[in-house]
Design a protein around this motif. Structure first.
Motif, PDB file in Angstrom:
ATOM      1  N   ARG A 171      38.763  39.444  47.211  1.00 24.07           N
ATOM      2  CA  ARG A 171      37.939  40.413  47.936  1.00 24.07           C
ATOM      3  C   ARG A 171      37.563  41.575  47.027  1.00 24.07           C
ATOM      4  O   ARG A 171      36.427  42.056  47.043  1.00 24.07           O
ATOM      5  CB  ARG A 171      38.703  40.921  49.159  1.00 24.07           C
ATOM      6  CG  ARG A 171      38.009  42.018  49.940  1.00 24.07           C
ATOM      7  CD  ARG A 171      38.836  42.437  51.147  1.00 24.07           C
ATOM      8  NE  ARG A 171      38.222  43.543  51.865  1.00 24.07           N
ATOM      9  CZ  ARG A 171      38.414  44.815  51.560  1.00 24.07           C
ATOM     10  NH1 ARG A 171      39.219  45.140  50.535  1.00 24.07           N
ATOM     11  NH2 ARG A 171      37.819  45.773  52.266  1.00 24.07           N
ATOM     12  N   GLY A 172      38.521  42.046  46.233  1.00 24.47           N
ATOM     13  CA  GLY A 172      38.235  43.145  45.320  1.00 24.47           C
ATOM     14  C   GLY A 172      37.166  42.784  44.307  1.00 24.47           C
ATOM     15  O   GLY A 172      36.276  43.585  44.015  1.00 24.47           O
ATOM     16  N   VAL A 173      37.241  41.564  43.775  1.00 22.29           N
ATOM     17  CA  VAL A 173      36.248  41.122  42.789  1.00 22.29           C
ATOM     18  C   VAL A 173      34.860  41.056  43.411  1.00 22.29           C
ATOM     19  O   VAL A 173      33.867  41.494  42.811  1.00 22.29           O
ATOM     20  CB  VAL A 173      36.645  39.746  42.203  1.00 22.29           C
ATOM     21  CG1 VAL A 173      35.517  39.184  41.355  1.00 22.29           C
ATOM     22  CG2 VAL A 173      37.912  39.869  41.373  1.00 22.29           C
ATOM     23  N   THR A 174      34.752  40.492  44.620  1.00 23.70           N
ATOM     24  CA  THR A 174      33.445  40.366  45.266  1.00 23.70           C
ATOM     25  C   THR A 174      32.847  41.723  45.620  1.00 23.70           C
ATOM     26  O   THR A 174      31.624  41.872  45.653  1.00 23.70           O
ATOM     27  CB  THR A 174      33.541  39.510  46.540  1.00 23.70           C
ATOM     28  OG1 THR A 174      34.512  40.091  47.428  1.00 23.70           O
ATOM     29  CG2 THR A 174      33.974  38.092  46.196  1.00 23.70           C
ATOM     30  N   LEU A 175      33.701  42.704  45.877  1.00 19.76           N
ATOM     31  CA  LEU A 175      33.234  44.057  46.200  1.00 19.76           C
ATOM     32  C   LEU A 175      33.123  44.936  44.971  1.00 19.76           C
ATOM     33  O   LEU A 175      32.860  46.133  45.081  1.00 19.76           O
ATOM     34  CB  LEU A 175      34.179  44.715  47.211  1.00 19.76           C
ATOM     35  CG  LEU A 175      34.236  44.071  48.595  1.00 19.76           C
ATOM     36  CD1 LEU A 175      35.258  44.773  49.467  1.00 19.76           C
ATOM     37  CD2 LEU A 175      32.865  44.092  49.266  1.00 19.76           C
ATOM     38  N   LYS A 176      33.341  44.320  43.783  1.00 19.14           N
ATOM     39  CA  LYS A 176      33.293  45.042  42.510  1.00 19.14           C
ATOM     40  C   LYS A 176      34.293  46.192  42.484  1.00 19.14           C
ATOM     41  O   LYS A 176      33.994  47.300  42.017  1.00 19.14           O
ATOM     42  CB  LYS A 176      31.866  45.538  42.228  1.00 19.14           C
ATOM     43  CG  LYS A 176      30.830  44.415  42.172  1.00 19.14           C
ATOM     44  CD  LYS A 176      29.477  44.922  41.744  1.00 19.14           C
ATOM     45  CE  LYS A 176      28.435  43.804  41.783  1.00 19.14           C
ATOM     46  NZ  LYS A 176      28.816  42.628  40.966  1.00 19.14           N
ATOM     47  N   GLN A 177      35.467  45.924  43.008  1.00 18.23           N
ATOM     48  CA  GLN A 177      36.563  46.878  42.996  1.00 18.23           C
ATOM     49  C   GLN A 177      37.713  46.297  42.171  1.00 18.23           C
ATOM     50  O   GLN A 177      37.625  45.174  41.665  1.00 18.23           O
ATOM     51  CB  GLN A 177      37.030  47.181  44.427  1.00 18.23           C
ATOM     52  CG  GLN A 177      35.957  47.790  45.311  1.00 18.23           C
ATOM     53  CD  GLN A 177      36.405  47.955  46.741  1.00 18.23           C
ATOM     54  OE1 GLN A 177      37.457  47.466  47.137  1.00 18.23           O
ATOM     55  NE2 GLN A 177      35.596  48.640  47.543  1.00 18.23           N
TER      56      GLN A 177
END
Length: 212
Positions: A171-177
């Protein structure tokens, strides 16, 4: 121009990645709490599995309904608002053109086609989230009937924590976090659910356990 805005709203694609992540996390959280509480209440793995299956089925139906209703309500409201704004603009232009311009109505075929597309897209989104919720739940429940009874509950909980960390990082990767921070947040939430569920399970067991 009268229905361009409503067409854009109706054709907005749903985020498949977001639906996969949401469904998976929902299923993991739901069943993780059931396993932790039932394990603390001294139920055997077979009983926990049966309880978990019921919880997984209820959770999948619940997330399907929530996804479908939220998407249809939100998009239909936006389409109706955009359509009314378009009608108002057309009415103003019609007055300036001495009534020669045709004002669209809610009976317009494109309007109903857009609403039908909204329902179809919401249905697909609901099916995706409910399916991933079910699969994630089964991933936690299967160890209860596959592994030896002595550590089947612990194995299910560990698998649940691993999946939470993975889905959080994804989820973090997809949200660029930060993937690490997002994964840690999910682990913390999982620990809170496990502790709270075990406390509740222990409390229930302390009430009803001595009577059996």
């Amino acid at each position: 121009m009268a229905i361009q805005t409503t067409e854009l709203i109706g054709l907005e694609p749903g985020s498949l990645v977001a639906e996969l992540v949401f469904g998976s996390i929902d299923g993991i959280f739901s069943v993780l709490g059931i396993i932790a509480a039932a394990g603390a209440a001294a139920l055997n793995p077979e009983q926990i599995f049966i309880t978990g299956i019921g919880g997984a089925a209820a959770g999948a139906l619940s997330v399907f309904a929530a996804t479908y209703l939220s998407q249809t309500t939100e998009k239909k409201t936006r389409i109706l608002n955009a359509w009314e704004n378009s009608k108002n603009l057309m009415a103003k232009k019609a007055r300036s053109d001495n009534g020669q311009r045709r004002i669209p109505t809610k009976k317009h075929a494109k309007f109903h086609n857009l609403l039908a597309k909204v329902h179809r897209r919401a249905l697909v989104s609901g099916l995706v989230t409910s399916s991933t919720s079910s699969l994630a739940s089964l991933a936690l429940l299967l160890p209860l009937v596959i592994f030896p009874q002595a550590y089947s509950v612990s194995a299910s909980i560990l698998i649940g924590m691993f999946l939470l960390s993975f889905m959080g990082a994804f989820r973090g990767v997809t949200l660029k976090q930060s993937a690490a921070k997002s994964g840690i947040k999910m682990i913390v939430l999982g620990v809170i659910i496990i502790v709270a569920s075990r406390l509740l399970g222990s409390y229930v067991q302390s009430i009803f356990g001595p009577t059996h």
